[in-house]
Enzyme design. Structure first.
Site, short mmCIF file in Angstrom:
data_model
loop_
_atom_site.label_atom_id
_atom_site.label_comp_id
_atom_site.label_asym_id
_atom_site.label_seq_id
_atom_site.Cartn_x
_atom_site.Cartn_y
_atom_site.Cartn_z
N PRO A 122 -1.29 2.13 -7.99
CA PRO A 122 -1.92 1.89 -6.68
C PRO A 122 -0.90 2.20 -5.57
O PRO A 122 0.09 1.50 -5.42
CB PRO A 122 -2.29 0.41 -6.72
CG PRO A 122 -1.47 -0.19 -7.79
CD PRO A 122 -1.01 0.89 -8.73
N ILE A 137 5.54 -3.74 -5.23
CA ILE A 137 6.07 -3.89 -3.86
C ILE A 137 4.96 -4.35 -2.92
O ILE A 137 3.88 -3.75 -2.89
CB ILE A 137 6.60 -2.53 -3.34
CG1 ILE A 137 7.50 -1.83 -4.37
CG2 ILE A 137 7.26 -2.67 -1.98
CD1 ILE A 137 8.85 -2.46 -4.57
N ASP A 151 4.56 1.56 -5.38
CA ASP A 151 3.60 0.98 -6.32
C ASP A 151 3.25 -0.42 -5.83
O ASP A 151 4.11 -1.33 -5.87
CB ASP A 151 4.24 0.95 -7.72
CG ASP A 151 3.29 0.46 -8.80
OD1 ASP A 151 2.32 -0.24 -8.46
OD2 ASP A 151 3.55 0.78 -9.97
N HIS A 152 2.04 -0.59 -5.39
CA HIS A 152 1.67 -1.86 -4.75
C HIS A 152 1.58 -3.01 -5.75
O HIS A 152 1.46 -4.18 -5.37
CB HIS A 152 0.34 -1.69 -4.00
CG HIS A 152 0.19 -2.59 -2.82
ND1 HIS A 152 1.03 -3.65 -2.56
CD2 HIS A 152 -0.71 -2.60 -1.81
CE1 HIS A 152 0.66 -4.28 -1.46
NE2 HIS A 152 -0.41 -3.66 -0.98
N ARG A 153 1.62 -2.69 -7.06
CA ARG A 153 1.67 -3.78 -8.05
C ARG A 153 3.02 -4.48 -8.01
O ARG A 153 3.16 -5.63 -8.40
CB ARG A 153 1.45 -3.23 -9.47
CG ARG A 153 0.05 -2.69 -9.71
CD ARG A 153 -0.01 -1.97 -11.04
NE ARG A 153 0.93 -0.85 -11.11
CZ ARG A 153 1.09 -0.09 -12.18
NH1 ARG A 153 0.38 -0.30 -13.27
NH2 ARG A 153 1.96 0.91 -12.17
#
Ligand code: CAO
Length: 438
Positions: A233, A414, A410-412
């Site tokens: 993501p 950060i 990577d929004h998982r």
């Protein structure tokens, strides 16, 4: 004794000497009554000619390009099913001197018929179709395939045919059902993103085309980029850094660099600044483990640098950037980029990266959104620096060389606030490299 029948061309309307453009059957094929056996094409229409017998094809008497008329023998068939309705017989029994005069089944005229509009009760709504799909006038399928599709509740106009000229086979209907069910099924827990197959488009219908194979590197990097794109993501945080002073410093070193046989570009300074930011924000120097529940924090600082090569994008890794000075880094970067362009990199040169930088500053552009080089969790895109008027507290404007930065992460792993803090810190370090010492 085997009952051999001749399959004759029935009356196909106002056509005489009509061309065979496709022979659908082969000797030995088992066909069912109403299966298409050949395709004819006139200047007005394309039509498939069905057989009125079920059985095994013993011989074929026509070839592609032949021009045939009513009564021409198309094939011989060993009949395995008795035709009870004599009125449907279109073939000539082997031993009979005169063919029976019979009512022939109408050939299926493909180009002229309207598409079938059977509504599907079981399948999910169809995916949007491309122009080429919406141009489809009629599905090109034999009556038995159409019947099969109807039985499954499939709108045959949505099925892409895999046989020549896009003819739809029974397997195509089966595959359509499978992919439709897969689309409607709940996503598998681990990796599962399911996308329907792209429609096969014959671009030559619209103009001249040429086919160019993708390079091996493009195919490999393309698969990797695609995986990262769909499995990570992404968020991209934009920022900019005032590199006016850095440019003065870089230029002041030009002669010294020349004596050392290297060329200093802003990139090596950015690499050093990135390491300072990674040290400050260790979650960016990390990868998710296989379970996705833990972050592996790396204590080394190997930076991948995207290199544009004649065969496509490569991302060799410069190791231990924290331990190297800018001259050493410049020399290593030039050597590595040279090897990449000459196709001389070894697999180990491409492994072990912690974080990547994609610099398009030497080429141009104001911003772009790089794709995270998984399993890394972030990548920095650098676009071309530009002189800009920057507003000062005293109300005046000062010219400043501003460097655009784009951090995709990577929004998982950060959060947005961390992303903004990282670029903010990075921007300050690039603007004043003395901060690297802090
Ligand atoms: N702003 C303004 N000028 C810049 C700049 C920037 N951000 N970055 C580089 N430049 C200047 C350099 O200083 C150099 O000019 P001088 O010779 O006058 O100093 C010129 O642009 C050319 O630099 P370069 O591209 O040869 O060298 P580099 O160290 O900046 O980059 C490399 C090296 C290998 C990264 C680069 O050649 C390259 O291949 N870039 C493409 C990467 C890519 O394809 N990324 C896309 C991947 S998909 O995300």
């Amino acid at each position: 004794m085997a009952n051999i029948e001749k399959i004759l061309l029935p009356d196909v309307g106002d056509f005489d000497e009509i061309e065979v453009i496709e022979v659908i059957i082969s000797v030995g094929d088992e066909v069912e009554k109403d299966d298409s056996i050949i395709t004819l094409e006139s200047d007005k229409a394309t039509m498939e000619i069905p057989t009125s017998f079920t059985g095994k094809i013993k011989s074929i008497s026509v070839n592609v390009g032949d021009r045939i008329s009513e009564g021409t023998v198309i094939a011989e068939i060993e009949v395995s099913e008795t035709v009870t309705d004599e009125s449907e017989v279109t073939s000539q029994p082997d031993l009979e001197p005169e063919p029976p005069v019979v009512e022939k089944p109408a050939p299926e005229v493909v180009a002229a018929s309207a598409p079938e509009t059977v509504k599907s009760a079981q399948l999910p709504p169809p995916v949007p179709v491309s122009d080429s799909d919406s141009n489809k006038v009629a599905a090109h399928a034999s009556p038995s395939v159409r019947k099969f599709a109807r039985e499954l509740g499939v709108d045959i106009t949505r099925v892409t045919g895999s046989a020549s000229k896009g003819r739809i086979l029974k397997e195509d209907v089966q595959n359509y059902v499978k992919s439709s069910l897969a689309r409607s099924a709940p996503a598998p827990a681990a990796s599962g993103i399911q996308v329907s197959d792209a429609p096969v488009i014959d671009f030559s219908k619209f103009g001249d085309v040429e086919t160019k194979a993708l390079s091996r590197i493009k195919k490999i990097s393309g698969a990797h980029l695609h995986r990262s794109w769909v499995s990570v993501p992404h968020v991209t945080q934009f920022d900019e850094s005032d590199i006016t002073e850095l440019e003065v410093f870089r230029k002041s070193l030009a002669k010294e660099a020349e004596r050392k046989g290297v060329r200093l570009t802003p990139l090596v300074f950015i690499m050093k600044a990135v390491v300072a930011a990674l040290q400050q924000f260790p979650d960016f120097n990390a990868s998710l483990d296989a379970s996705g529940d833990n972050l592996i924090l790396k204590k080394y600082f190997h930076i991948g640098v995207a290199v544009d090569t004649p065969n496509g994008l490569m991302v060799p890794v410069i190791r231990d950037v924290d331990k190297k000075g800018i001259y050493e880094l410049s020399a290593e970067l030039a050597e590595t980029a040279g090897k990449a362009r000459e196709g001389k990199l070894m697999p180990k040169d491409l492994q072990g990266g912690c974080f990547s930088i994609s610099s398009l500053g030497g080429i141009g552009g104001t911003q772009f959104t790089p794709i995270v080089n998984a399993p890394e969790v972030a990548i920095l895109g650098v676009a071309r620096a530009k002189m800009q008027p920057v507003y000062q507290d005293d109300g005046s404007f000062k010219p400043a060389l501003m460097l655009p930065l784009a951090l995709s992460y990577d929004h998982r792993v950060i959060d947005g606030a961390q992303g903004a803090r990282f670029t903010n810190y990075l921007s300050q370090v690039i603007a004043d490299m003395r901060r690297v010492l802090l």
